[in-house]
Write an enzyme that holds these catalytic residues in place. Sequence first.
Site, PDB file in Angstrom:
ATOM      1  N   HIS A 115       6.599   5.022  10.376  1.00 32.89           N
ATOM      2  CA  HIS A 115       6.159   3.340  10.129  1.00 32.89           C
ATOM      3  C   HIS A 115       6.510   2.940   8.717  1.00 32.89           C
ATOM      4  CE1 HIS A 115       2.963   0.376  10.157  1.00 32.89           C
ATOM      5  NE2 HIS A 115       4.039  -0.244  10.415  1.00 32.89           N
ATOM      6  N   GLU A 148       3.979   5.783   7.255  1.00 36.89           N
ATOM      7  CA  GLU A 148       3.396   6.441   7.946  1.00 36.89           C
ATOM      8  C   GLU A 148       4.137   7.561   9.019  1.00 36.89           C
ATOM      9  OE1 GLU A 148      -0.779   4.200   8.765  1.00 36.89           O
ATOM     10  OE2 GLU A 148       0.952   3.301   9.580  1.00 36.89           O
ATOM     11  N   SER A 176       4.782  -0.601  15.149  1.00 33.55           N
ATOM     12  CA  SER A 176       3.797  -0.810  14.143  1.00 33.55           C
ATOM     13  C   SER A 176       2.285  -0.552  14.795  1.00 33.55           C
ATOM     14  CB  SER A 176       3.502  -2.250  13.552  1.00 33.55           C
ATOM     15  OG  SER A 176       4.079  -3.147  14.564  1.00 33.55           O
ATOM     16  N   ASN A 206      -2.456  -0.468   9.684  1.00 32.15           N
ATOM     17  CA  ASN A 206      -2.397  -1.582  10.698  1.00 32.15           C
ATOM     18  C   ASN A 206      -3.581  -1.882  11.523  1.00 32.15           C
ATOM     19  OD1 ASN A 206       0.099  -2.855  10.140  1.00 32.15           O
ATOM     20  ND2 ASN A 206       1.191  -2.276  11.707  1.00 32.15           N
TER      21      ASN A 206
END
Length: 289
Positions: free
Chosen positions: A138, A150, A117, A188
């Site tokens: 991701h 991602e 992450s 994130n």
Amino acid sequence: MRTVAVIGAGQMGSGITQTVAQFGMKVLLSDVDIALAEKAKANIDKAFARLVSREKLTPDEATAALARITPVADYAPMVEADLIIEAATEKEEIKHRIFAAAGKVLREDAIMASNTSSIPITRMAVSSPDPARFIGLHFFNPVPVMGLIEVIPGLATSKDTVARTRAFAEGLGKQVVLAEDEPGFVVNRILLPMINEAVFVLGQGTASIADIDKGCRLGLNHPMGPLELADFVGLDTCLDIVRVLYNTTGDSKYRPAPLLMKYVEAGWLGRKTGRGFYDYTGDAPVPTR
Ligand code: 3HC
């Protein structure tokens, strides 16, 4: 891709396994103990049963998808995999060990990906046999439901690896965002400062847990408030990501909220431990403050 290996049978690894199997590929699933991979397969069976009861999957499709999942005790069978996805815990030293060990069976035409992450892809790629075939992939939780993946190339990732990984992600019915290998990538980098700030707001006594979440649900139209989302993701994972943002940038705007650190120290990690900002031991979650 015909066969995908998933290393790590936790929340994310299970969701990835379920999705890949549903989309017709074979999955080899491993964890530190094969019993954990077998337990994850049993939980995926329950998820398929729910989808069948909601008529989103036929019984035959569910049976076929489940049969495509094979729990494995070690990395040796992964020589069959076109893609190995690491979805283990967010501890960099553990991931380096996995890439080195699984790298021994990685075929010369296969790709190795990390579902990290926030840990830099370029740095992890050095433990893999070929950084040109190493990439960030991701997923978002719950993987079968969320529409985004991602894709994060490291410095050495080849164009061919990016193209094949992107095609794999799109083949799962997801949309792709291509992100540079910068701390937290895109989502994130934006989400975790919001969650961290919500914990500062709570720690400063500005509002209760229920009102902070209600404010963001109704005021921003988010499906979950930041504190319930933190419990859903896991407070230890949230803290790990905030620490990566803070340590890699050195920017004080990312300093972890002291209350978030305290909750993690107390072992109150969210849904998975039965208590985080909410208590999950009863019929419905109850705010703890
Ligand atoms: N498999 C398949 N389908 C599933 C599922 C699963 N494991 N879990 C839920 N679903 C489906 C349900 O069948 C349902 O489908 P339907 O509406 O078509 O019948 C749908 O998802 C909604 O489920 P529920 O009705 O049970 O619950 P909610 O309506 O409350 O939605 C939620 C639950 C989808 C989790 C929603 O609250 C949500 O979107 N929350 C935000 C999630 C989020 O932000 N995730 C990203 C976190 S960040 C991250 O993952 C990155 C990491 O690096 C930290």
